[in-house]
Design a protein around this motif. Structure first.
Motif, PDB file in Angstrom:
ATOM      1  N   ASN B   2      15.494  64.326  34.619  1.00 12.11           N
ATOM      2  CA  ASN B   2      15.875  65.722  34.724  1.00 12.11           C
ATOM      3  C   ASN B   2      17.502  65.602  34.685  1.00 12.11           C
ATOM      4  O   ASN B   2      18.189  66.506  34.260  1.00 12.11           O
ATOM      5  N   ARG B   3      17.845  64.368  35.183  1.00  8.17           N
ATOM      6  CA  ARG B   3      19.457  64.320  34.995  1.00  8.17           C
ATOM      7  C   ARG B   3      20.034  64.586  33.811  1.00  8.17           C
ATOM      8  O   ARG B   3      20.875  65.653  33.772  1.00  8.17           O
TER       9      ARG B   3
ATOM     10  N   TYR C  13      22.750  67.241  46.006  1.00  6.77           N
ATOM     11  CA  TYR C  13      23.355  66.680  44.639  1.00  6.77           C
ATOM     12  C   TYR C  13      24.875  66.939  44.880  1.00  6.77           C
ATOM     13  O   TYR C  13      25.094  68.200  45.055  1.00  6.77           O
ATOM     14  N   SER C  42      11.042  76.877  38.034  1.00  5.83           N
ATOM     15  CA  SER C  42      12.080  75.799  37.446  1.00  5.83           C
ATOM     16  C   SER C  42      13.214  75.852  38.128  1.00  5.83           C
ATOM     17  O   SER C  42      13.690  76.672  38.706  1.00  5.83           O
ATOM     18  N   GLY C  43      13.644  74.543  38.864  1.00  5.38           N
ATOM     19  CA  GLY C  43      14.808  74.171  39.672  1.00  5.38           C
ATOM     20  C   GLY C  43      14.402  74.541  41.256  1.00  5.38           C
ATOM     21  O   GLY C  43      15.418  74.436  41.940  1.00  5.38           O
ATOM     22  N   SER C  44      13.058  74.446  41.516  1.00  5.85           N
ATOM     23  CA  SER C  44      12.937  74.816  42.911  1.00  5.85           C
ATOM     24  C   SER C  44      12.981  73.301  43.729  1.00  5.85           C
ATOM     25  O   SER C  44      12.612  73.241  44.877  1.00  5.85           O
ATOM     26  N   GLY C  45      13.204  72.277  43.106  1.00  4.41           N
ATOM     27  CA  GLY C  45      13.315  70.827  43.583  1.00  4.41           C
ATOM     28  C   GLY C  45      11.844  70.101  43.561  1.00  4.41           C
ATOM     29  O   GLY C  45      11.812  69.092  44.379  1.00  4.41           O
ATOM     30  N   LYS C  46      10.930  70.439  42.796  1.00  3.42           N
ATOM     31  CA  LYS C  46       9.681  69.518  42.782  1.00  3.42           C
ATOM     32  C   LYS C  46      10.036  68.165  42.252  1.00  3.42           C
ATOM     33  O   LYS C  46       9.614  67.099  42.873  1.00  3.42           O
ATOM     34  N   SER C  47      10.831  68.037  41.119  1.00  6.67           N
ATOM     35  CA  SER C  47      11.071  66.729  40.676  1.00  6.67           C
ATOM     36  C   SER C  47      11.695  65.760  41.653  1.00  6.67           C
ATOM     37  O   SER C  47      11.646  64.820  41.720  1.00  6.67           O
ATOM     38  N   SER C  48      12.657  66.601  42.025  1.00  5.32           N
ATOM     39  CA  SER C  48      13.769  66.092  43.134  1.00  5.32           C
ATOM     40  C   SER C  48      12.796  65.550  44.162  1.00  5.32           C
ATOM     41  O   SER C  48      13.303  64.176  44.547  1.00  5.32           O
ATOM     42  N   TYR C  60      24.720  59.911  43.215  1.00  6.47           N
ATOM     43  CA  TYR C  60      25.479  61.040  43.828  1.00  6.47           C
ATOM     44  C   TYR C  60      24.521  62.152  44.436  1.00  6.47           C
ATOM     45  O   TYR C  60      25.111  62.819  44.998  1.00  6.47           O
ATOM     46  N   GLN C  96       8.225  63.903  33.871  1.00  4.13           N
ATOM     47  CA  GLN C  96       8.131  65.155  33.350  1.00  4.13           C
ATOM     48  C   GLN C  96       8.255  64.995  31.736  1.00  4.13           C
ATOM     49  O   GLN C  96       7.633  65.749  30.844  1.00  4.13           O
ATOM     50  N   LEU C 276      21.819  77.841  43.967  1.00  9.77           N
ATOM     51  CA  LEU C 276      21.911  76.255  44.904  1.00  9.77           C
ATOM     52  C   LEU C 276      22.963  75.927  45.491  1.00  9.77           C
ATOM     53  O   LEU C 276      23.052  75.137  46.424  1.00  9.77           O
TER      54      LEU C 276
HETATM   55  N1  LIG Z   1      20.322  64.679  38.772  1.00 11.58           N
HETATM   56  C1  LIG Z   1      20.859  65.638  39.088  1.00 11.58           C
HETATM   57  N2  LIG Z   1      22.117  66.150  39.168  1.00 11.58           N
HETATM   58  C2  LIG Z   1      22.730  67.372  39.643  1.00 11.58           C
HETATM   59  N3  LIG Z   1      21.698  68.324  40.091  1.00 11.58           N
HETATM   60  C3  LIG Z   1      20.372  68.177  39.666  1.00 11.58           C
HETATM   61  C4  LIG Z   1      20.022  66.843  39.479  1.00 11.58           C
HETATM   62  N4  LIG Z   1      18.645  66.883  39.376  1.00 11.58           N
HETATM   63  C5  LIG Z   1      18.281  68.168  39.809  1.00 11.58           C
HETATM   64  N5  LIG Z   1      19.437  68.954  40.012  1.00 11.58           N
HETATM   65  C6  LIG Z   1      19.195  70.080  40.596  1.00 11.58           C
HETATM   66  O1  LIG Z   1      18.328  70.125  41.803  1.00 11.58           O
HETATM   67  C7  LIG Z   1      17.678  71.284  41.515  1.00 11.58           C
HETATM   68  C8  LIG Z   1      16.242  71.007  41.760  1.00 11.58           C
HETATM   69  O2  LIG Z   1      15.897  70.321  40.606  1.00 11.58           O
HETATM   70  P1  LIG Z   1      14.370  69.701  40.155  1.00 11.58           P
HETATM   71  O3  LIG Z   1      14.465  68.788  38.797  1.00 11.58           O
HETATM   72  O4  LIG Z   1      13.991  69.016  41.163  1.00 11.58           O
HETATM   73  O5  LIG Z   1      13.620  70.963  39.891  1.00 11.58           O
HETATM   74  P2  LIG Z   1      12.230  71.039  39.374  1.00 11.58           P
HETATM   75  O6  LIG Z   1      11.511  72.000  40.270  1.00 11.58           O
HETATM   76  O7  LIG Z   1      11.800  69.880  39.033  1.00 11.58           O
HETATM   77  O8  LIG Z   1      12.357  72.134  37.876  1.00 11.58           O
HETATM   78  P3  LIG Z   1      11.487  72.133  36.647  1.00 11.58           P
HETATM   79  O9  LIG Z   1      10.224  72.795  36.744  1.00 11.58           O
HETATM   80  O10 LIG Z   1      12.290  72.767  35.684  1.00 11.58           O
HETATM   81  O11 LIG Z   1      11.242  70.569  36.246  1.00 11.58           O
HETATM   82  C9  LIG Z   1      18.025  72.054  40.421  1.00 11.58           C
HETATM   83  O12 LIG Z   1      18.991  73.207  40.700  1.00 11.58           O
HETATM   84  C10 LIG Z   1      18.995  71.021  39.572  1.00 11.58           C
HETATM   85  O13 LIG Z   1      19.694  71.828  39.014  1.00 11.58           O
END
Ligand SMILES: Nc1ncnc2c1ncn2[C@@H]1O[C@H](COP(=O)(O)OP(=O)(O)OP(=O)(O)O)[C@@H](O)[C@H]1O
Ligand SMILES: [Mg+2]
Lengths: 388, 346, 322
Positions: B2-3, C13, C42-48, C60, C96, C276
């Motif tokens: 995602n980064r 982050y 999208s962006g809700s933090g699932k992948s995080s 970071y 993903q 966020l």
């Molecule tokens: N490497 C990163 N550096 C900075 N911010 C990040 C990074 N990865 C994610 N974010 C931020 O953290 C938040 C959550 O991101 P994440 O990728 O976890 O969302 P997601 O739920 O997986 O979205 P999607 O459905 O689009 O994949 C987002 O606001 C994104 O901008």
């Protein structure tokens, strides 16, 4: 593949033709011809000058001269040198080219090898003290005034410490009663190097094909290298040439060292930037997720994917080495193609200067082609586009 | 994973909101320490270049300090009992103890004493010219050469590159083949051959270098960038909306290509100064005074073998070349990141 | 005991423009053999979260608090070499961006073999290759593709190759981050069906990550709904779908088109997604919520069991449950 090569070859020939033509006309456009050098010479009468012009066909029309120039080049005739009259230019170039080539080829290969290795680690430890030192050092090397660095090295190693010979290709006293000319001995050295390299490549290819993995096979290439070098030394020893071989290598050492050292900077930075760009890629993250060892990620993922710009740059700088060589060869009095060019230009040896210049351009072109081919071979995505 | 995506997304947003790509570049310069360091060095050199004529008109007598024709006979020092000052003379503060004792014995006033100490802060060269004066005087030449080359190179590169990208067709083919050709011209050997045939001065050199790299590699780089911008939808939109071709080029292509041009301008300066120094170093260039020539003078007069003892003959000039090149290089390097992120979005 | 347990996880982050609060005080548990769906826009933090579990976050990113227990060990306490043992051997992941998760320089087969041999060094490379062929058969790819480079695969093929890769070391847990986005509906159903049958057969756990409620309904036994880094609702799929307790979940479900409904009735959730960099102090959803009150603005609601609750598992974080 064949079609690609054919196309490429045609392109090269056309480029070369235009390059030579352009060179010819640019130099033609300069005021005066070489006879003007003698104009101020009181011993040359105007008749003698006219005679000379007629001998070299300088009083004919530009086009006639041009066509003759082209025809001569195609037949490999670059004219006759003035300063070493009546030696043919091609003969002189043939003698000097290998010297330049050996010096720069080894310097480039070694410096890129070291620079790539250091750059890889520098990127891996990005932000740490070691990385900062390496980056600062590289920037200093890139921006340092090269002739000055060379002078310092000469001063330190030759004058002050007296470890290395001051200048020149060989030691004239030693060679005064040598059985062979330095050019022949140098030729043997090149043969030995080529054979050793070919052997090494063959062995590693065989090893890879057999799929012999593990700690044991890692020692095979160094052992082969050692054996090859030993047998070369033994051969030279038996023919009584060893001392002369060593003399040449001894004179090669300082320019090689300085050249290598100064070039490490740019290859290091280049590699570091490329590796850092690859670090951002998804497949590197995925590789970490798979629990692969750091060494595997560093070598097979980061370095392997970053190699492309580095190899391109290596090929280009190999091509450029003949032109960049002027400075090095002058500073170390290394009688290669660069020094020849400089001396010929300064001394008004017009045919030799043009000949050396054209050779330099040809090698630059070859460098570009080599860069293209290397690019295509290294990346499977591009390999395909050529195959079709 | 995602980064990459996310950061790119966010820079894109930044890019759209900022008024022009060039402004983003300025913002980056202000934020980057290395770039500021580079700018600091350049300002310092600029200061040297500006102050030299002033000094020549006020405190430095031209007969002693002219960078090309000056000569100091040191006769005023004989009265102080200093007879060992011969050219190349070390920095004058070398004799500070003698000056101080002359002052203490009342032979000279304090002002005179200080003036003697500061007479040649970096010594003199083998033919009696003041090194500091030469150093400062050369700065102007280096600036002129570097900037002139950069401007020629980048103007040609930008105009030709964008034109090739925008008009495509034969314009593109012609200039690209020309670029291929010019990249075959080995820089330094070509200049060496040229210098044998004609009188090469700074302006000539700048023009030759500018043409070689302007029509050569820079064109190719700029064209690639311009192509990326061109394919960007809004240029097309502007064209459909009835803007004239020239207007489209000026309004959209050029501003987005400018940061890259600027970047290469910086790198061109480094390269030009390096080339000039090398050529002067061989004594092939017709210049009154330059850093490369200073080192040439040293080696031509045979002081190489004792270069450590005569450090002032080469160290200041060598450092000046290195620092000057490094300054532009550092700014360029720190800008590379922004420009490349802009390029990816294209 | 749960196979995976996230306790009170908060993740930030540190970017050039400020600090993103990507995950906020999230707790979650997953039993062995269970499948969990994480949904959210999208962006809700699932992948995080997925990256945090495998400890793949960039330098970071900062985990300010919380623990991640896997098989009784806190993954956050492990050293990097220990973590390498956990990765893929125990927890595998389908990324993903399947497009870019394979090294373009080597054949796909070589990469799968490399992965297997890393974790099972005693295996012969022949056996590893046989295993890879089995895996390819399992995901419905011809074995000839093994000798191909990633750029020669189509998007769907790559995604299936990535699923095969995830199965390569028989992990206890697979995190599938949008595993089927590049596939058409039929292929999606087939792949998910196969993944589910493998999961049941091998007793693996799977975390599905998606923003597609309909898909989740097919495969997940439990569903966690995320909004702006907060787990807003968690429960058994049937309960959650039948009776969503959080207004956001209800909104999400209303936005899913179903064959039966009239398409014109599709609703979307009004308002902008949360910034966020500066999330609201109270409930993160309150700016967009129709039932918001002063309390929502000031106090973040805890995740508490809902009233209509069969097994005590259905929880939601809202002051005004539906
Ligand atoms: N490497 C990163 N550096 C900075 N911010 C990040 C990074 N990865 C994610 N974010 C931020 O953290 C938040 C959550 O991101 P994440 O990728 O976890 O969302 P997601 O739920 O997986 O979205 P999607 O459905 O689009 O994949 C987002 O606001 C994104 O901008
Ligand atoms: Mg995601």
């Amino acid at each position: 593949m064949l079609r690609y090569l054919g196309h490429r070859l045609l392109q090269i020939l056309v480029l070369l033709f235009v390059f030579i033509t352009l060179t010819y006309f640019i130099l033609q456009a300069m005021p005066g011809d070489f006879t003007s050098i003698y104009a101020s010479n009181p011993q040359m009468t105007p008749e003698m000058i006219a005679n000379l012009q007629a001998r070299f066909g300088l009083n004919e029309s530009v086009w006639v001269q041009y066509v003759r120039f082209l025809r001569n080049i195609v037949t490999g005739d670059l004219g006759v040198s003035f300063s070493e009259y009546p030696r043919p230019v091609w003969d002189i170039i043939k003698e000097r080219l290998p010297r330049t080539f050996v010096l720069f080829f080894s310097a480039n290969i070694i410096s890129f090898y070291i620079g790539f290795w250091l750059g890889k680690w520098s990127a891996w430890y990005k932000g740490r003290a070691a990385d900062k030192v390496l980056v600062t050092g590289s920037i200093s090397l890139i921006t340092a005034f090269y002739p000055l660095v060379a002078f310092m090295a000469l001063w330190v190693f030759s004058y002050h410490l007296g470890w290395l010979p001051l200048n020149n290709f060989v030691d004239p006293i030693l060679w005064s009663n040598a059985p062979l000319s330095s050019m022949q001995v140098f030729g043997y050295i090149i043969y030995a190097a080529v054979v050793t390299t070919a052997l090494l490549i063959l062995v590693s290819l065989l090893l890879r094909k057999k799929g012999v993995a593990g700690a044991k096979s890692r020692w095979i290439p160094p052992i082969v290298l050692g054996l090859a070098l030993l047998s070369a030394v033994a051969l030279f020893q038996r023919s009584g040439l060893l001392i002369y071989v060593f003399d040449i290598l001894y004179h090669l050492l300082l320019p090689l060292f300085v050249l290598t050292f100064i070039r490490i900077g740019s290859s290091l930075l280049l590699t570091r930037d490329a590796v850092l760009a690859v670090t951002q890629e998804d497949y590197v993250l995925a590789a970490r997720a798979r629990g692969l060892a750091p060494a595997v990620i560093r070598n097979r993922y980061l370095a392997r994917n970053a190699i492309h710009p580095v190899v391109t740059s290596l090929a280009l700088s190999l091509g450029e080495s003949f032109s960049g060589g002027v400075v090095t060869e002058t500073l170390f009095s290394w009688p290669g193609i660069g020094l020849t060019l400089l001396r010929a230009s300064l001394g008004g040896d017009y045919p030799l200067a043009v000949g050396a210049f054209i050779i330099t351009g040809i090698f630059l072109l070859l460098g570009h082609v080599a860069a293209d081919i290397a690019t295509a071979c290294l990346d499977p995505r591009l390999r395909d586009s050529i195959g079709r | 994973m995602n980064r990459g995506r996310i950061t790119r997304k966010s820079t894109k947003k930044l890019h759209r909101t900022s008024a022009s790509p060039m402004r983003e570049v300025w913002q980056h310069i202000r934020a980057s320490k290395t770039a500021l360091f580079g700018i600091g060095i350049i300002l310092l050199f600029g200061f040297c270049a500006l102050i030299h004529p002033l000094l020549m008109h006020t405190v430095w007598h031209p007969r002693l300090y002219d960078p090309v024709t000056g000569y100091d006979s040191f006769s005023s020092w004989y009265a102080l009992g200093i007879y060992d000052a011969v050219h190349p003379a070390p920095p004058s503060w070398y004799w500070t103890p003698q000056f101080l004792s002359s002052w203490r014995t009342g032979q000279i006033s304090l002002g005179e004493c200080l003036a003697h100490i500061a007479r040649h802060p970096l010594g003199t060269d083998p033919i009696g010219r003041d090194i500091l004066s030469q150093l400062m005087y050369s700065t102007r030449a280096e600036f002129i050469l570097g900037l002139l080359t950069a401007i020629i190179t980048v103007s040609i590169g930008t105009i030709v590159g964008t034109a090739a990208a925008y008009y495509a067709g034969w314009v593109d083919t012609f200039f690209m083949r020309l670029a291929d050709l010019l990249m075959l011209f080995p820089g330094i050997p070509f200049l060496i051959v040229l210098s044998a045939m004609m009188d090469l001065n700074l302006v000539n050199l700048a023009i030759v270098l500018g043409i070689l790299s302007g029509f050569g590699s820079i064109t190719i780089i700029i064209k690639a960038q311009a192509l990326a911008v061109k394919s960007h939808a809004y240029v097309e939109a502007a064209r459909l909306a009835g803007g004239s071709r020239l207007w489209v080029v000026r309004k959209h292509l050029i501003p987005h290509v400018l940061p890259l041009s600027f970047l290469y301008m910086l790198f061109t300066v480094t390269a030009a100064i390096g080339t000039e120094a090398t050529l002067s170093f061989f004594g092939l260039l017709n210049v009154g005074c330059s850093w490369g020539l200073m080192i040439h003078t040293m080696s031509a007069s045979g002081y190489l073998a004792s270069s450590i003892r005569y450090w002032w003959l080469w160290l200041p000039a060598g450092l000046a070349i290195t620092l000057f090149c490094a300054a532009f290089y550092l700014i360029g390097r720190s800008l590379e990141q922004v420009v490349h992120s802009q390029r990816q979005e294209g | 005991m749960a196979l995976l347990e996230l306790q009170d996880l908060s993740l930030h982050y540190h970017t050039g423009r400020g600090v993103i609060s990507a995950v906020n005080q999230l707790s979650l548990a997953l039993d062995a053999g269970e499948s969990l769906g994480l949904v959210g826009e999208s962006g809700s933090g699932k992948s995080s979260i997925a990256h945090a579990i495998l400890r793949l976050l960039p330098a970071y990113a900062q985990i300010r608090q919380g623990r991640i227990y896997f098989a009784g060990r806190n993954l956050l306490d492990l050293t990097e070499p220990q973590m390498r043992e956990v990765r893929w051997r125990q927890i595998a992941m389908v990324f993903q961006a399947a497009m870019n998760t394979l090294n373009p320089m080597y054949t796909v087969g070589a990469q799968v073999v490399e992965t297997i041999l890393t974790h099972e060094p005693n295996m012969s490379s022949k056996a590893a290759r046989a295993r890879v062929e089995e895996l390819y058969a399992l995901v419905g790819l011809p074995c000839t593709l093994l000798r191909r480079y990633p750029h020669e695969y189509s998007g769907g093929m790559k995604q299936r190759a990535c699923i095969a890769l995830a199965l390569a070391c028989n992990p206890q847990l697979i995190i599938a981050d949008e595993p089927t986005t590049a596939l058409d509906v039929i292929m999606q159903a087939r792949i998910l069906g196969e993944l589910e049958s493998i999961r049941k057969e091998r007793g693996m756990s799977v975390i599905y990550i998606s923003h597609d409620m309909a898909m989740m309904a097919q495969v997940a036994e439990r569903i966690g709904v995320m909004y702006a880094g907060v787990l807003v609702e968690y429960g058994c799929t049937i309960d959650l779908l039948a009776a969503p307790a959080h207004p956001y979940t209800a909104g999400l479900l209303a936005a899913v088109p179903s064959m039966a409904d009239d398409v014109t009735q599709l609703q979307e959730i009004p308002g902008e997604p949360v910034d966020l960099y500066a999330p609201p102090a109270g409930c993160r959803f309150y700016p967009r919520c129709s039932r918001a009150t002063a309390q929502c603005k000031e106090q973040a609601p805890p995740l508490l069991p809902c009233r209509r609750n069969r097994d005590g598992e259905h929880k939601a974080a809202c002051w005004h449950l539906l």
